[in-house]
Design a protein around this motif. Structure first.
Motif, PDB file in Angstrom:
ATOM      1  N   THR A  70       0.819  -1.208   0.000  1.00 22.27           N
ATOM      2  CA  THR A  70       0.000   0.000   0.000  1.00 22.27           C
ATOM      3  C   THR A  70       0.857   1.263   0.000  1.00 22.27           C
ATOM      4  O   THR A  70       1.977   1.271   0.526  1.00 22.27           O
ATOM      5  CB  THR A  70      -0.929   0.021   1.226  1.00 22.27           C
ATOM      6  OG1 THR A  70      -1.742   1.199   1.183  1.00 22.27           O
ATOM      7  CG2 THR A  70      -0.146   0.007   2.535  1.00 22.27           C
ATOM      8  N   SER A 116       3.797  -0.600  -5.817  1.00 22.00           N
ATOM      9  CA  SER A 116       2.706   0.012  -5.053  1.00 22.00           C
ATOM     10  C   SER A 116       1.889   0.903  -5.981  1.00 22.00           C
ATOM     11  O   SER A 116       2.346   1.261  -7.070  1.00 22.00           O
ATOM     12  CB  SER A 116       3.281   0.846  -3.900  1.00 22.00           C
ATOM     13  OG  SER A 116       4.040   1.927  -4.417  1.00 22.00           O
ATOM     14  N   GLY A 174      -3.759   0.377   5.362  1.00 22.64           N
ATOM     15  CA  GLY A 174      -3.695   1.188   4.144  1.00 22.64           C
ATOM     16  C   GLY A 174      -4.243   0.468   2.929  1.00 22.64           C
ATOM     17  O   GLY A 174      -4.829   1.089   2.035  1.00 22.64           O
ATOM     18  N   THR A 175      -4.060  -0.861   2.889  1.00 22.94           N
ATOM     19  CA  THR A 175      -4.520  -1.630   1.730  1.00 22.94           C
ATOM     20  C   THR A 175      -6.024  -1.493   1.502  1.00 22.94           C
ATOM     21  O   THR A 175      -6.493  -1.629   0.377  1.00 22.94           O
ATOM     22  CB  THR A 175      -4.189  -3.128   1.881  1.00 22.94           C
ATOM     23  OG1 THR A 175      -4.869  -3.633   3.043  1.00 22.94           O
ATOM     24  CG2 THR A 175      -2.705  -3.369   2.020  1.00 22.94           C
ATOM     25  N   ASP A 220      -6.410   1.737  -0.910  1.00 25.48           N
ATOM     26  CA  ASP A 220      -5.879   1.945  -2.269  1.00 25.48           C
ATOM     27  C   ASP A 220      -5.759   0.681  -3.110  1.00 25.48           C
ATOM     28  O   ASP A 220      -5.410   0.758  -4.292  1.00 25.48           O
ATOM     29  CB  ASP A 220      -4.538   2.682  -2.240  1.00 25.48           C
ATOM     30  CG  ASP A 220      -3.420   1.918  -1.555  1.00 25.48           C
ATOM     31  OD1 ASP A 220      -3.674   0.844  -0.972  1.00 25.48           O
ATOM     32  OD2 ASP A 220      -2.269   2.406  -1.590  1.00 25.48           O
ATOM     33  N   LEU A 221      -6.067  -0.498  -2.554  1.00 24.75           N
ATOM     34  CA  LEU A 221      -5.998  -1.714  -3.368  1.00 24.75           C
ATOM     35  C   LEU A 221      -7.341  -2.154  -3.978  1.00 24.75           C
ATOM     36  O   LEU A 221      -7.363  -2.597  -5.128  1.00 24.75           O
ATOM     37  CB  LEU A 221      -5.398  -2.880  -2.567  1.00 24.75           C
ATOM     38  CG  LEU A 221      -3.941  -2.735  -2.094  1.00 24.75           C
ATOM     39  CD1 LEU A 221      -3.407  -4.093  -1.621  1.00 24.75           C
ATOM     40  CD2 LEU A 221      -3.025  -2.136  -3.149  1.00 24.75           C
TER      41      LEU A 221
END
Length: 221
Positions: free
Chosen positions: A10, A46, A100-101, A104-105
């Motif tokens: 991430t 990333s 965080g993943t 934004d994933l």
């Protein structure tokens, strides 16, 4: 020839209401070390490229082994996902977690394309803890959610509530995966736990990173 691993981390450093987050370092470091000692070639990519943020919570207690801390240097200048041409030059994709993943994933088009390519080429797709957030948006070529009908695991709703960070998440990972048709198998909070469904390998939490990484190694050997 040595095997090649694409590790996707991430670059999201905040969650809802501005709380700081990022990558859970042990999940990256433990896997990186397992792959490195096998002589694998490792590419760290990333969504934004550049430096990947490490969640300070993953360093609390001062008990992180030095060899894990040393892997942080591989997060200083990650490759931008858009620059990864495709799955053809890799043998496996591995997604470590960190809150965080979750931001934004799931909606990253490039990652969704790569995961589909890995999976439909019978290559390994592995993730641990919040890393399966990368599977949320992934579909097969026929549009079916990749996780539909698959037996997997991930960071559980109960574990999320225990962290008290559930209120700052865009969704609960276990619940979302179930909504997509996955057979999500879980154990008690913080138990080491892995599920393997063909070339799809998932781990429940940070405690499960090493067994997932070793399963990737076993499948590649």
């Amino acid at each position: 020839m040595s095997k090649r691993i694409l590790m996707v981390v991430t670059t999201a450093d905040t969650m809802n209401e501005g709380h700081k987050t990022g990558l859970w370092l042990s999940e990256f470091g433990e896997a990186y070390i397992e792959f490195e000692k096998r002589g694998y070639q490792i590419t760290v990519a990333s969504p934004l490229g550049g430096k990947a943020p490490v969640d300070e919570r993953s360093l609390e207690g001062g008990e992180t082994p030095q060899e894990i801390l040393d892997t942080a240097k591989h997060l200083e200048d990650t490759e931008k996902l858009e620059k990864i041409v495709g799955a053809s030059t890799f043998d496996a994709i591995f997604m470590p977690g960190g809150h965080g993943t979750m931001f934004d994933l799931p909606d990253n088009d490039k990652l969704q394309h790569l995961i589909r390519e890995f999976y439909e080429s019978n290559k390994i797709v592995a993730s641990v803890c919040h890393g399966p957030a990368g599977l949320v948006g992934a579909t097969l070529s026929d549009g079916t959610p990749l996780v539909s009908g698959k037996t997997i695991t991930a960071f559980t709703d109960n574990e999320e509530r225990e962290t008290t960070l559930d209120q700052f998440m865009p969704f609960l990972l276990e619940s979302r995966l179930r909504e997509l048709g996955a057979n999500v198998v879980t154990k008690e909070n913080w138990a080491e736990h892995m599920q393997v469904d063909g070339n799809l390998i998932t781990g429940q939490n940070p405690q499960s990173t090493t067994i997932v990484a070793k399963e990737v190694v076993q499948k590649l050997s």
